[in-house]
Design an enzyme around this catalytic site. Structure first.
Site, PDB file in Angstrom:
ATOM      1  CG  ASP A  80     -29.870  31.494  30.952  1.00  0.00           C
ATOM      2  OD1 ASP A  80     -29.060  31.365  30.417  1.00  0.00           O
ATOM      3  OD2 ASP A  80     -30.594  31.133  31.801  1.00  0.00           O
ATOM      4  CG  ASP A  83     -25.034  30.804  31.703  1.00  0.00           C
ATOM      5  OD1 ASP A  83     -25.715  31.593  31.775  1.00  0.00           O
ATOM      6  OD2 ASP A  83     -25.590  29.590  31.622  1.00  0.00           O
ATOM      7  CD  GLU A 473     -26.752  32.198  37.416  1.00  0.00           C
ATOM      8  OE1 GLU A 473     -26.884  31.174  38.117  1.00  0.00           O
ATOM      9  OE2 GLU A 473     -26.133  31.676  36.286  1.00  0.00           O
TER      10      GLU A 473
END
Ligand code: NAG
Length: 494
Positions: A80, A83, A473
């Site tokens: 997603d 990670d 991110e």
């Protein structure tokens, strides 16, 4: 009229002219390139066995035994974010956004030579959703991996040796949000694939109906069933009535019927009832992996339903609207949250374009308080947001990796920051990766097309720092709606 007022009229008139001129409709950025890169990003998020035509070749096969712990095949799909965990709920929303982008703005994708890439980006996702629903009518797989052990490592997906537990919802421990969003995604994708791969489209639609039946018949939140695993990361905060209504609306559209209408209306009645009870009128401008309200009303307004609610969304975002609820940074970026704000930028921009298309087709205007706006005001809003992301902003940088002369170099992403298997074939253990997280050097691999969380919403300032995940991110559900936004601006000016 006093002289003061006259001056104001003159000055405002000039300002108005200037602002129209400076907004302009020139192609500020290469939207075709932005679309192309925004799709490439998804190849970097791929889990499972990679195909021979994989273009981001620094990524390799990974997580080839996913699902084994549950005795099922759950390989594939997308990680997603930065990670290596796979969550079906946000993954399904990513699919719904890709599908809606293709349905509404596929012509821009075709013109940009990216239609097939967009469809295959969606297919990589829906192939996984089909696996996640393979054991219906009893079970829907909601998650693979252990977020705590995963987050305790800084490890390449290709090296991953953390536990890969499988979490499922079923008839006694239901998850109407995850099953509902999967139903919405599969129904929307069945429309997107209809003329391209009819057999696949049919499979998606029949599975969408099964997922909907499960979501609706066994109502409950996966927070209660598997909250220890999905919370706090992808806890369902907004309840599951929005997913039930949204999925029903997509199934009506995909089946070209009104078969699901009573479910849609019933779920919306419950949403409105809860709003009254809690005095929390959050519907207007919410649209994210968790919260479907604004999208639901825009989708329904296309067939003449819930038009007032859809208009409330538009009035909530338009910068000059007297009933605006959304905030803007000094540099003009809309903001709602400190973490991963770009998700809302993308999702609301896509919604604005879809709603504008409808308002224009219906020859209507948007009424906010006692001001009326033409549809192109929403297009202008979306264009300003897209342009900000692509480089028209106080930092003078693009927030898409690999786009323009200046872009984030240190995104919070395990695979991108660690050396590729090509450069470093030997295993890098869980804890040994942290030296790559903590060092100040640029990432070793370019995750082309990744749109990061974005600048600080108070100051428009951006720290290109890998440890600041809220800003650096990327996630799949940030990029997905931008796919439609960039496609729109390839072949539209206003
Ligand atoms: C149903 O799901 C719950 C939560 O994942 C699990 O604990 C339970 O064993 C499942 N029941 C069956 C019959 O599989």
């Amino acid at each position: 009229m006093s002289s003061m007022e006259r001056i104001c009229v003159v000055v405002c008139g000039v300002l108005l002219l200037m602002s129209t001129a400076s907004v302009g409709w020139e192609q500020k950025h290469d939207y075709k390139l932005a679309l192309s890169k925004s799709l490439l990003f998804f190849e970097g998020q791929r889990s499972g066995k990679l195909p021979p035509n994989q273009r981001l070749t620094w990524r390799k096969d990974s997580a080839l035994r996913d699902g084994q712990e549950g005795g099922v095949d759950l390989t594939g799909g997308y990680y997603d974010a930065g990670d290596n965990v796979k969550y079906s709920f946000p993954m399904a929303f990513t699919a719904t956004m890709l599908a809606w982008s293709i349905i509404e703005f596929g012509d821009g994708m075709a013109e940009g030579g990216e239609w097939i890439n967009a469809a295959e980006t969606l297919r990589w996702n829906t192939d996984f959703l089909l696996k996640a629903t393979a054991n219906l009518p009893n079970t829907v797989y909601a998650m693979v991996g252990n977020p705590n052990s995963d987050h305790n490592c800084w490890e390449r997906p290709e090296d991953m040796d953390t536990p890969r537990p499988v979490y499922a919802v079923n008839t006694t421990h239901p998850g109407s949000e995850v099953a509902g969003e999967i139903a919405a995604a599969l129904a929307a994708a069945s429309i997107a694939f209809k003329n391209y791969d009819a057999a696949y489209s049919w499979r998606l639609l029949s599975k969408a109906k099964e997922a909907y039946y499960f979501a609706n018949k066994y109502q409950g939140s996966y927070n209660d069933a598997i909250g220890h695993a999905v919370c706090p990361f992808y806890c369902d905060f907004s309840g599951y009535q929005d997913e039930l209504a949204w999925a029903g609306a997509w199934l009506n559209k995909a089946t070209n019927t009104k078969k699901y209408q009573k479910h849609v209306d019933a779920a919306i009645r419950k949403i409105k009832f809860m709003e009254e009870v809690t005095q929390n009128y959050y519907i207007d401008t919410e649209f994210s992996w968790d919260n479907k309200h604004a999208g639901l009303y825009v989708l329904l307004s296309q067939i003449g339903q819930y038009k007032k609610e859809a208009q409330t969304f538009a009035c909530g975002v338009l910068p000059e609207s007297p009933t605006r609820t959304i905030k803007y940074t000094p540099g003009g970026l809309l903001f709602k949250t400190e973490g991963c704000n770009s998700q809302v930028v993308g999702s609301l921009s896509l919604l604005a374009l879809i709603y504008a298309k409808h308002v224009r087709l219906a020859r209507e205007r948007i009424t906010c308080g006692n001001t009326k706006f033409p549809a192109w005001k929403l297009v202008e809003f979306a264009k300003n947001q897209a342009d900000y992301i692509l480089g028209t902003n106080p930092m003078g940088m693009s927030y898409m990796v690999g786009f323009g002369p200046k872009f984030p170099q240190r995104i919070h992403h395990r695979a991108a920051s660690l050396p590729s298997i090509n450069a470093h074939p030997s295993f890098i253990a869980c804890g040994n990766g942290f030296s790559y997280l903590d060092n100040p050097n640029p990432n070793l691999n370019e995750l082309t097309g990744a749109i990061v969380g974005g600048p600080n919403t108070g100051t428009d300032h951006f720290d290109d720092d890998r440890r600041q995940a809220a800003q650096t991110e990327p996630t799949t559900y940030v990029n997905a709606p931008f796919v439609g936004v960039f496609a729109y601006f390839i072949n539209h000016k206003k």
